[in-house]
Design a protein around this motif. Sequence first.
Motif, PDB file in Angstrom:
ATOM      1  N   ALA A 118     -20.697   0.861  -1.711  1.00 54.52           N
ATOM      2  CA  ALA A 118     -19.615   0.996  -0.730  1.00 54.52           C
ATOM      3  C   ALA A 118     -18.481   0.032  -1.051  1.00 54.52           C
ATOM      4  N   THR A 119     -18.814  -1.146  -1.547  1.00 52.69           N
ATOM      5  CA  THR A 119     -17.780  -2.142  -1.842  1.00 52.69           C
ATOM      6  C   THR A 119     -16.870  -1.656  -2.963  1.00 52.69           C
ATOM      7  N   VAL A 120     -17.460  -1.076  -4.016  1.00 54.24           N
ATOM      8  CA  VAL A 120     -16.653  -0.516  -5.105  1.00 54.24           C
ATOM      9  C   VAL A 120     -15.756   0.598  -4.577  1.00 54.24           C
ATOM     10  N   LEU A 121     -16.323   1.494  -3.789  1.00 54.64           N
ATOM     11  CA  LEU A 121     -15.581   2.701  -3.365  1.00 54.64           C
ATOM     12  C   LEU A 121     -14.480   2.374  -2.361  1.00 54.64           C
ATOM     13  N   VAL A 122     -14.736   1.445  -1.466  1.00 53.92           N
ATOM     14  CA  VAL A 122     -13.679   1.085  -0.512  1.00 53.92           C
ATOM     15  C   VAL A 122     -12.557   0.346  -1.251  1.00 53.92           C
ATOM     16  N   GLY A 123     -12.907  -0.424  -2.274  1.00 53.98           N
ATOM     17  CA  GLY A 123     -11.861  -0.998  -3.129  1.00 53.98           C
ATOM     18  C   GLY A 123     -11.003   0.100  -3.741  1.00 53.98           C
ATOM     19  N   ASP A 124     -11.645   1.140  -4.239  1.00 54.85           N
ATOM     20  CA  ASP A 124     -10.894   2.275  -4.812  1.00 54.85           C
ATOM     21  C   ASP A 124     -10.008   2.929  -3.765  1.00 54.85           C
ATOM     22  N   TYR A 125     -10.538   3.053  -2.569  1.00 54.34           N
ATOM     23  CA  TYR A 125      -9.754   3.672  -1.486  1.00 54.34           C
ATOM     24  C   TYR A 125      -8.490   2.860  -1.203  1.00 54.34           C
ATOM     25  N   LEU A 126      -8.647   1.543  -1.070  1.00 53.26           N
ATOM     26  CA  LEU A 126      -7.487   0.694  -0.762  1.00 53.26           C
ATOM     27  C   LEU A 126      -6.480   0.711  -1.910  1.00 53.26           C
ATOM     28  N   PHE A 127      -6.994   0.760  -3.114  1.00 50.82           N
ATOM     29  CA  PHE A 127      -6.119   0.830  -4.283  1.00 50.82           C
ATOM     30  C   PHE A 127      -5.288   2.119  -4.246  1.00 50.82           C
ATOM     31  N   SER A 128      -5.937   3.229  -3.930  1.00 49.97           N
ATOM     32  CA  SER A 128      -5.221   4.507  -3.817  1.00 49.97           C
ATOM     33  C   SER A 128      -4.198   4.449  -2.687  1.00 49.97           C
ATOM     34  N   ARG A 129      -4.598   3.872  -1.577  1.00 50.63           N
ATOM     35  CA  ARG A 129      -3.688   3.757  -0.434  1.00 50.63           C
ATOM     36  C   ARG A 129      -2.477   2.911  -0.798  1.00 50.63           C
ATOM     37  N   SER A 130      -2.682   1.901  -1.627  1.00 48.20           N
ATOM     38  CA  SER A 130      -1.548   1.056  -2.012  1.00 48.20           C
ATOM     39  C   SER A 130      -0.512   1.897  -2.755  1.00 48.20           C
ATOM     40  N   PHE A 131      -0.962   2.821  -3.594  1.00 46.39           N
ATOM     41  CA  PHE A 131      -0.002   3.657  -4.314  1.00 46.39           C
ATOM     42  C   PHE A 131       0.656   4.664  -3.378  1.00 46.39           C
ATOM     43  N   GLU A 132      -0.081   5.131  -2.383  1.00 46.29           N
ATOM     44  CA  GLU A 132       0.552   5.997  -1.384  1.00 46.29           C
ATOM     45  C   GLU A 132       1.682   5.257  -0.664  1.00 46.29           C
ATOM     46  N   LEU A 133       1.439   4.002  -0.324  1.00 46.19           N
ATOM     47  CA  LEU A 133       2.474   3.204   0.348  1.00 46.19           C
ATOM     48  C   LEU A 133       3.697   3.025  -0.551  1.00 46.19           C
ATOM     49  N   MET A 134       3.445   2.780  -1.829  1.00 53.14           N
ATOM     50  CA  MET A 134       4.571   2.602  -2.760  1.00 53.14           C
ATOM     51  C   MET A 134       5.392   3.884  -2.871  1.00 53.14           C
TER      52      MET A 134
END
Lengths: 347, 347
Positions: free
Chosen positions: B130-146
């Motif tokens: 879960a820790t790896v995958l939620v990191g991936d989620y936040l990383f993807s969200r960061s690009f959505e914000l950009m």
Amino acid sequence: MTAQPLSTRGQQATMLAADYAPQPSIDALLALTAPGMDRVNAVILDRMQSEIPLIPELANHLISSGGKRLRPMLTVASAGLLDYAGDAQYALAAAVEFIHTATLLHDDVVDGSDMRRGKAAANIIFGNPATVLVGDYLFSRSFELMVEAGSLRVLEILARASAIIAEGEVDQLTAQRKVETSEEHYLQIIEAKTAALFAAACRISAVAAGRSAAEEQALDDYGRYLGVAFQLVDDAIDYDSESQEMGKGKGDDFRDGKMTLPVILAYAAGTPEEQQFWRDAIAGFRTEDEDLAEAVAIIARHGTVEATRQRAADYAQKAMDALSIFPDSPMRRAMQEAALFSVARRY
Amino acid sequence: MTAQPLSTRGQQATMLAADYAPQPSIDALLALTAPGMDRVNAVILDRMQSEIPLIPELANHLISSGGKRLRPMLTVASAGLLDYAGDAQYALAAAVEFIHTATLLHDDVVDGSDMRRGKAAANIIFGNPATVLVGDYLFSRSFELMVEAGSLRVLEILARASAIIAEGEVDQLTAQRKVETSEEHYLQIIEAKTAALFAAACRISAVAAGRSAAEEQALDDYGRYLGVAFQLVDDAIDYDSESQEMGKGKGDDFRDGKMTLPVILAYAAGTPEEQQFWRDAIAGFRTEDEDLAEAVAIIARHGTVEATRQRAADYAQKAMDALSIFPDSPMRRAMQEAALFSVARRY
């Protein structure tokens, strides 16, 4: 391919599964996309480099391991379908493959699998830390490639797809070892973890080509339905008593307690004894080879591998139908046949 | 802050460390960025949501755990320095924090640490998957914000920074347990894994504000030097015999066999016996509390914590100097004092 496809250029006819010979093939798609895929592969090899030697070494372990590169092939195929010859498609297709590769690397850590595509999984050879970090590197590189392609809309689509993939993976993790997972929930999971990237891989070519919203949506639909069909068949193969060659450790889903459609259907149709078996197995108390053999036997009794394949065939048909707004062409026929192939394949 | 800073508006004077009272503080920066950070925090809380409950639960474990949010604060501060009041800064600052949070989550898996910021590490509570995958989620969200912020150049800068961070982390992993790691190599690692995001966090505000290349570069320099200073002090604190409160498990670097500057300098200056100790310790044969005590004692003997802090002070001075192209202002003084604070802090 059949010798004489019924639909012809301009007729807009829906191609039916029955129009194809019994053994559909992906060869036509491979042939039509080969020149484009050469360019994509050159981008992939160029962009997985780094001054830190472990990065290309680990990335190459997976990238050179005989994956089909189906997702970037869909980007190139969609561009071809639209007669779009711009260079952006190669960077975008490589970006799609990097997102997929990053996901596979992280999946290896998440699943703790020993094998992937018949080779030792990356994390077994290189350890979890390097596997996580090289996944992050490829993910970052994918966004660099998208920036080069220069379209904010493409970035939006792929960033959104990446977030949906991660959500789907977490959702699957949460559903793991829960025998009561519904078919609806399972379909949500595979739409997110698998079909979202298929859909995005196709849609971005329409964006790069500057096509209409309807054409974008048609390609998105094709990719999404194909992705669901593809994942359903992957899940069926894991319990298919006839399958010899898995490309991944057979019974992984079973031992990980993942509720996939063959199990969901078998559980729903099961006798009280069979349901007890599934509860024990999915909870993780039945992980021996003989338990897997029993699972395969129960599933064979209820025919749920075939039922799953039938469900996949329905999605493949929807994928084929989605392309009917485009004029008939060799690429359209190849993409439609690929949908049938995704269902017919035995490995 | 001193009562009377020597540099005044328009004077372009370089602020010197000696201009400040002995106990520099981050309070001025906190106060000046507070209204902006309220808006950033609202974006962070909004965008870490998901229909999959485990995602906000896990993300919140880290995001609510008292991190300083220094990186997004630098984005807001840089915007303020440039009198840029556009809304894009809030989405971009949140994107920076998501990249950082994703990196921390993956670091927890990579390091196998038990603690982070005085709490159990995410992977200890939620597991590696879960820790790896939620990191991936936040990383993807960061690009959505950009993408929402709408600047391809910002996307380019942050995608590049993300790739550099991952490279730096892999580089550090490769250097782990290698006592011969040079000071130069160590500086390369921390520039990549830490300073690159500090630099990008500052630079993107100049891009959003449409400022000159020189102003972009000045903010990039400020962030980069500050980031190096910050990491040097982090590494010094891990061996500081006076430090009580670590915020992370004391001795982690030692037990992980990481070659940080206090150890590199102590090894270089060591007696043959001390060098043998370091070879054993970095190789992983000395992991008891008494071994850590011996490491701290050797380091105290050679004064390499102080030497590391001095090196950090040099970088902090460079960070302060980088801002001298901007007119004096409360924000400039607060950012310069923050550089001093990064060196003076004891935790």
